[in-house]
Design an enzyme around this catalytic site. Structure first.
Site, PDB file in Angstrom:
ATOM      1  CB  CYS A 135      29.663  33.235  31.964  1.00 28.93           C
ATOM      2  SG  CYS A 135      28.570  32.057  31.590  1.00 28.93           S
ATOM      3  N   GLY A 136      31.757  31.938  34.089  1.00 30.73           N
ATOM      4  CA  GLY A 136      31.698  31.008  35.130  1.00 30.73           C
ATOM      5  C   GLY A 136      31.243  30.405  35.286  1.00 30.73           C
TER       6      GLY A 136
END
Length: 294
Positions: A135-136
């Site tokens: 994920c960012g």
């Protein structure tokens, strides 16, 4: 037939002798993997791939980790549903689930009715927004999201666990892994007391699911928070597993493999004792070493 394992034909290759590898047919037990859809009040909430069995524990534990549930009274009912035949009118136990529908009808949907006043977390706090290792939204944002859903801080849990107790946990966990013994393809999560007595063990193709099943068992048995307990896991210690330990009020998490850097950061920030590489008579304590008696 059990839905926890499946039998499949295989071709076994044996190259240990002289000459060409030998080929012979046979059958193998495989760990089952099927989707489970969680609905809340009839509305889809999430889907996970899991090993069937202990599904109510899995659902309850997932909602504990989400910060939704904290006590058995938070749930009015859990029921199995079929995509074709609707939901059962009875809250069947896992063991009775086969009675709810005709043979062959998959029980891969669980619908939960929450008690009045129990609300879902805001979208930004949902675990699905930050569990992926790709994920960012990581680092400080992830840890802040965990902090926002903590019910039972563990910093003040003064439980002590001896090194000898820790060294014994992997063997005790493996001895109780009945499906792993057949398939070799399942993760395990096991809950112990501070003296090393096994209280609950759950297996699943997913590490996170196995831990959710333990948390769900604790919720349904009205044992939360799990102060003074040790959670042992068969694989590595990821950020997500530390988050689940925090959600259950568990002060000690022990893994047979390595932790991630973010897992160590979260454990230290949350007051969790994190043990990794627990193999034989050696281990690394990455945070909270004051709880471990050498």
């Amino acid at each position: 037939m059990s839905r926890v394992t499946a039998r499949r034909r295989v071709v076994r290759l044996d190259g240990t002798g002289d000459g060409a590898a030998a080929r012979r047919g046979g059958e193998e037990h495989l760990a089952a993997e099927e989707p489970l859809e969680l609905r809340i009040g009839g509305q889809p909430f999430t889907v996970t791939m899991r090993t069937p069995g202990d599904d109510f524990d899995l659902v309850a534990g997932h909602l504990v980790a989400e910060g939704v549930l904290g006590a058995p009274a938070d749930v009015v009912r859990m029921k199995f549903c079929s995509a074709d035949n609707g939901c059962s009118s009875t809250a069947y136990t896992d063991g009775e689930a086969s009675l709810a529908f005709a043979d062959g009808d998959p029980l891969n949907i669980v619908d939960v009715t929450l008690a009045p006043g129990v609300e879902l977390p805001e979208e930004r706090l949902r675990r699905s927004s930050y569990i992926s290792s790709a994920c960012g939204v990581c680092g400080k944002t992830s840890i802040d999201a965990v902090r926002a859903t903590v019910r039972w801080p563990v910093e003040d849990d003064d439980v002590k666990v001896s090194a000898e107790t820790l060294f014994a946990l992997p063997d005790r966990m493996r001895a109780a892994q009945k499906v792993f013994a057949k398939t070799g393809g399942l993760h395990a999560a096991a809950l112990f007391d501070a003296e090393g007595e096994l209280l609950c063990l759950r297996e699943d193709v997913g590490r996170h699911n196995a831990v959710d099943k333990v948390l769900g068992w604790a919720l349904r048995a009205d044992r939360l928070p799990l102060r003074g307990h040790v959670l042992a896991v068969s694989g590595r210690a990821s950020f997500e597993l530390v988050q689940k330990a925090v959600a259950g009020g568990i002060p000690v998490l022990a893994a047979v493999s390595a932790p991630s850097s973010l897992a160590v950061t979260l454990a230290a920030d949350s007051g969790v004792t994190l043990v990794g590489f627990l193999r034989g008579r050696t281990a690394n304590v990455y945070s909270g070493a004051e709880r471990v008696i050498a």
